[in-house]
Design a protein around this motif. Sequence first.
Motif, short mmCIF file in Angstrom:
data_model
loop_
_atom_site.label_atom_id
_atom_site.label_comp_id
_atom_site.label_asym_id
_atom_site.label_seq_id
_atom_site.Cartn_x
_atom_site.Cartn_y
_atom_site.Cartn_z
N ASN A 197 56.43 80.83 42.82
CA ASN A 197 55.02 79.58 42.82
C ASN A 197 53.92 80.58 43.81
O ASN A 197 52.69 79.55 43.90
CB ASN A 197 55.44 78.69 44.02
CG ASN A 197 56.38 78.05 44.02
OD1 ASN A 197 56.80 77.62 42.42
ND2 ASN A 197 57.63 77.18 44.70
N LEU A 198 53.58 81.17 43.58
CA LEU A 198 51.96 82.10 43.76
C LEU A 198 51.65 82.41 42.03
O LEU A 198 52.28 82.53 41.25
CB LEU A 198 52.23 83.49 44.08
CG LEU A 198 52.51 83.46 45.90
CD1 LEU A 198 52.72 84.84 46.78
CD2 LEU A 198 51.48 82.73 46.52
N LEU A 199 50.70 82.00 42.04
CA LEU A 199 49.98 82.38 40.34
C LEU A 199 49.34 83.29 40.33
O LEU A 199 48.84 84.01 41.46
CB LEU A 199 48.63 81.15 40.72
CG LEU A 199 47.57 81.56 39.04
CD1 LEU A 199 48.99 81.67 37.85
CD2 LEU A 199 46.42 80.41 39.07
N VAL A 200 49.73 84.46 39.75
CA VAL A 200 49.21 85.92 39.29
C VAL A 200 48.33 86.00 38.97
O VAL A 200 48.70 85.50 36.97
CB VAL A 200 50.45 87.21 38.94
CG1 VAL A 200 49.86 88.50 39.11
CG2 VAL A 200 51.30 86.86 40.20
N VAL A 237 36.72 80.42 40.73
CA VAL A 237 36.15 80.10 39.50
C VAL A 237 38.07 79.45 39.60
O VAL A 237 38.28 78.33 38.75
CB VAL A 237 35.73 81.18 38.54
CG1 VAL A 237 37.51 81.97 38.15
CG2 VAL A 237 35.65 79.91 37.08
N VAL A 238 38.57 79.79 39.60
CA VAL A 238 39.84 79.00 39.57
C VAL A 238 40.04 77.82 40.09
O VAL A 238 40.93 77.49 40.70
CB VAL A 238 41.18 80.08 39.63
CG1 VAL A 238 42.53 79.21 39.82
CG2 VAL A 238 41.03 80.94 38.60
N VAL A 252 44.49 81.47 43.84
CA VAL A 252 45.33 82.52 43.73
C VAL A 252 45.81 83.65 44.48
O VAL A 252 45.62 83.90 45.22
CB VAL A 252 44.43 83.24 42.75
CG1 VAL A 252 44.39 84.93 42.20
CG2 VAL A 252 43.85 82.73 41.86
N GLY A 253 47.05 83.66 44.13
CA GLY A 253 47.79 84.59 45.44
C GLY A 253 47.58 86.24 44.94
O GLY A 253 47.62 86.73 46.06
N VAL A 254 48.23 86.02 43.51
CA VAL A 254 47.67 88.05 43.28
C VAL A 254 46.27 88.03 42.66
O VAL A 254 46.60 86.89 41.29
CB VAL A 254 48.47 88.21 43.76
CG1 VAL A 254 48.41 89.79 43.37
CG2 VAL A 254 50.34 88.62 44.12
#
Length: 1498
Positions: free
Chosen positions: A1422-1425, A1447-1448, A1456-1458
């Motif tokens: 569930n993290l956006l990389v 921007v995300v 953003v996670g990573v």
Amino acid sequence: MCLPLKMEASCPSLFQLLINMYLQLQFITFKIYMKSASSQCMNFHFADIHTEAVQAALAKHKEQKMALPMPTKRRSTFVQSPADACTPPDTSSASEDEGSLRRQAALSAALHQSLQNAESWINRSIQGSSTSSSASSTLSHGEGKGTSGSLADVFANTRIENFSVPPDVTATTSSSSARPAAIDLPPSGIVKGMHKGSNRSSLMDTADGVPVSSRVSTKIQQLLNTLKRPKRPPLKEFFVDDFEEIVEVPQPDPNQPKPEGRQMTPVKGEPLGVVCNWPPALEAALQRWGTTQAKCPCLTALDVTGKPVYTLTYGKLWSRSLKLAYTLLNKLGTKNEPVLKPGDRVALVYPNNDPVMFMVAFYGCLLAEVIPVPIEVPLTRKDAGGQQIGFLLGSCGIALALTTEVCLKGLPKTQNGEIVQFKGWPRLKWVVTDSKYLSKSPKDWQPNISAAGTEPAYIEYKTSKEGSVMGVTVSRIAMLSHCQALSQACNYSEGETIVNVLDFKKDAGLWHGILTNVMNKLHTVSVPYSVMKTCPLSWVQRVHAHKAKVALVKCRDLHWAMMAHRDQRDVSLSSLRMLIVTDGANPCEYAHPAVFRREGSQLVISRLGQLSSNTGAILSMNGLSFGVIRVNTEDKNSALTVQDVGHVMPGGMMCIVKPDGPPQLCKTDEIGEICVSSRAGGMMYYGLAGVTKNTFEVIPVNSAGSPVGDVPFVRSGLLGFVGPGSLVFVVGKMDGLLTVSGRRHNADDIVATGLAVESIKTVYRGRIAVFSVSVFYDERIVVVAEQRPDASEEDSFQWMSRVLQAIDSIHQVGVYCLALVPANTLPKTPLGGIHISQTKQHFLEGSLHPCNILMCPHTCVTNLPKPRQKQPGVGPASVMVGNLVAGKRIAQASGRDLGQIEDNDLVKKHQFLTEVLQWRAQATPDHPLFLLLNAKGTTVCTATCLQLHKKAERIASVLCDKGHLNAGDNVVLLYPPGIELITAFYGCLYAGCIPVTVRPPHAQSLAATLPTVRMIVEVSKAACILTTQTLMRLLKSREAAAAVDVKTWPTIIDTDDLPRKRLSQIYKPPTPEMLAYLDFSVSTTGMLTGVKMSHAAVSGLCRAIKLQCELYSSRQIAICLDPYCGLGFVLWCLCSVYSGHQSILIPPMELESNLFLWLSTVSQYKIRDTFCSYSVMELCTKGLGNQVEMLKARGINLSCVRTCVVVAEERPRVSLTHSFSKLFKDIGLSPRAVSTTFGSRVNVAICLQGTSGPDPTTVYVDLKSLRHDRVRLVERGAPQSLLLSESGKILPGVKVVIVNPETKGPLGDSHLGEIWVNSPHTASGYYTIYDNETLQADHFNTRLSFGDAAQTLWARTGYLGFVRRTELTAASGERHDALYVVGALDETLELRGLRYHPIDIETSVSRTHRSIAECAVFTWTNLLVVVVELCGCEQEALDLVPLVTNVVLEEHYLIVGVVVVVDPGVIPINSRGEKQRMHLRDSFLADQLDPIYVAYNM
């Protein structure tokens, strides 16, 4: 503020005196008020108040024992960033000093023991996880194994739910339950740049293919663990319907404190006294003293050692000012055309170490009645804020600059010796004001000295919070009145000596040291900052030597003097009666920089004898953040003790108004902006009437909006309130105000908190900047500090972690970004402070170049819309009825009906492609079918119908004789792109074998490419491999043996030298449904799938393409595609045999050595129809973008092109096709020619533009609606809009319908759904080892769950799209239905209940910074990389982290996670130009990317 000093009879030591003064200041500042010492740079002097609060704040986190994941940095980046090589030379002046940090350590010594407990948990968790460089990439450097292991050990005992099997959020319901039985490649199978040691088993340590001991996965789990900490109560959740997010301003907290007092009334200062001998104008005072007291000293300048070098007397000042005034008015031009006339503006450009020349120039301008505009000396063409200074000069109409000869020589010059044109500056004429260049005035010439009026005297520049520079105009009467008020307040008397350490060109240094000095015949000793840097005790020595009565300093000057000589006993301060300390928005000051520049005068001053009666108040910081005064009675760590700053200046009047909106008077218990009415203030911003009215002409109003009186007030830029006894309290400044989620915070408070957390080891000279940036409908706090060159990565990260915790606990506000930059790299103000607005601009532009950074969006972004909850229980029947009621038709479309299309007898006579080839070999034996070109454009091989037939027979004979193959055996074809591949294919068909085309391995990267070949050979159960002699040797080479087991290859036959033996009988399949060939390819999700193509499907596909493109024997087409799978293989090998047209074959690899090859071939052969891939189009666009004129010179003309078709299995890349069309329109390419195709694994050709029918259409759709699986059309330029292009026309005989992938029910036009296809040329099914019938039925032979009475069998493409009925007319005469492809279902990211397409996020990221070459996104737990390729220098790597996060968040409402920054070429891309995101994901989790930097956003 003024501090009265009472001296004893026996003079104490200097150290004791300084200690006493310092303790008095500490009583007011350190223990009373948390504001910083100066506006930017020296805030650490006021951090003592925070020590107790910081201790408590860090203790709160002790119980949580939660380690923050440290960023991963490559060794090269680590070595360069903090080292001296990365640290520019220190160009700052003495406004900072290393000794300040030594004192900071002493002040925090008592704190050390108490902080050890708070430190322990950080040390325990950071130890080992601080993988700065050696541990950053164990595969790359072979170091840090112990560190990685210790980090894993730290979390081995941490209970994390589902740690061993993290959920894969990229797997949708349909893909996880109905994915083809395909083979998932190992990372080394296809991804370029992978390490040799990777294998499948290493990725299967967990169910998700992630090794338990992986350092990266551990860090992500570590990050997830930090996110489990309970956040502050979030803001009111936004309402979200099923259509789009509705973002609204959160409602205020009903429990927040509100003002309850009565409305305040303006407060008056004491009347301005009337002194009989005060001159009518300041110039008159100069004339008086210059003629009657000519020998009295006026100004003493010091040299670089701190010794007096020159004393300017009043006589010299008068005479030299007269000479300058006369020269300015009479000697610069002609008598009829003077260069200057009274009222003109002149720039004064003098260095900080030359007060004498500045004073002469200033008074010379006043005597000449021209208006001086003092500015700083420009050092380079791109000084921080230099362009804004140039704007001020231009708006003031300045064409003349006064300076000294030495300063003029030091200005930057061009090669011709001329002064460079500074950025944004008007062209200036430079005039040297040294005495030898001035003309003596005639005896009969006297300056015009009239009584002071409202005409402008001088202009003082002021820099706003945003960095814009405005000129505050001070009139002559205001200048005189201000001097009178200061004289009365400070009780100046003639002949007194004052020591000035301040900047003499503006603010208090100008008012006291230059203006009031002459008013009262004072003697000023000016101590420049450069002297203070070398001798911090110099101002004390000057006080002692000159028996000075008054000293003007900043608080840091006291500190430096105390630290310089603790045991000095030979210096006496007994003469000093007043110490004026001027620092920022500080309670111990009497004025503020914003007031200085706006109003041109002081507001308040603490008078002599008032120190003992000064009043303090302990206020709640929570109340202050809401603008309300509340006495704190609970948490002492969130209390603020403030001290009054005195009374209103004589002759002035003050009120407090609300800082936002109309100037409404505040209530007595409310914080607001201080406004002043006085004749001693500035009168306007020069040339800015609108801003002037809002600042200098403020009429306060009451709660009903009615004006309170008619006296105009001036906004001071200070925040404060009026307490008991009309005492004024200052709590902040407007420029430092940070409004986050409706609460106000002061930048100086946050700076002081950061400096209280043992900054001496990490922060360079206490240089910290705090500002806010607007991100996602709110302000976010950014903290930037300069890092000491000798600070270690661990110390820096530890300090950053603790600062985040301290600010969160003390100020109840989250920090969005905390960055450390190398020492001396932040933009500087003229006196060495941090230029806040320039720093903010660099941060937003991505040019700050941090060496360490921490982003914390998870904790401080609390206004995200509520995640969507999909409503259960809505079945397909309900959806269909709802669409019918709403008047929406079912989303379906179809191509032309094959039964109604006339065709020749070819279809009726020959059901198989082998029969067509035999017929053509007899009917038109010499007709050329194929023509192969090399990089030079030369024909290297051709094949006529007869040649192709004969060679196919010989290959079939070899298969039967050498291979001993039977009909139905699978044969792998391993050939480079060319005609050999085609002949081998038909040879297999002649022999009854099943061909499987495979891309040959690359000789230079066998370890990465050969395993893929091996896997396809094994999966397809190939009985034989047909190839060339060169490739056969490669397959059996020693290098190949290192990658795979070469002994287990099946029979390998080379077809270079074939025996001339005819085949006894050509195989004819018994039915058209028999298998013709296998099509293997790797999807973008990393899945290797093979589909079965029957002879009937092959014939149907070739027929549909022939009819759509109108292909006949007389036509020529040019193909620049990879011929191994999908439509590229069909066009390369099959279509020419079926239709009889000539195919000119251009291997894409040849374009690498000759970019002109494809376009020149199209032009040379007058090609009407050409096919290419996105990779080829992008190569030509980037490589030939600036060579269009060369193309013209070569005679290349593309006006013959009717269709240029991009073959792809993805959403059309509209920006690329538009760029290609626009770029080459100058050489004749029609913008209508470029189009795309659409195909998938189940059906390789669903859409193809063709020659007839309407042009491709484009629409703009709302991105937010797409996330909800809905389609809403918007206008071009609408926010959150996405441009989509039609994917070509649907082929004849093809039907498509849009279906809900979960319920399998049909959808309406307004919905996004999965594209299902029904066609004669759909593949028969997956070629699987275990023959999984469930997958076959679900993907190839499935039915709609509702609404299809005919029970049509559909194939699922796995792509999301929608159908839109246009106003255009199709070839059939009906309205045209356009099919739009949005993206692959397997690739979508399910986040926050919404469906995101990676390409949309990647498009946003790619345009944020010029150095981003490529981008890819994926998810894990569930993290956006986000992975970005950096094409610039590694110094820019960390600049990308906040830009990507911003921007995300702004455009996609995702955190953003990573963020992973890698080298160019790391993101794997297949031959079709598609990103292999899942391979990238596996490589990242296996720590095989060798990243430049990995940031874990907390």
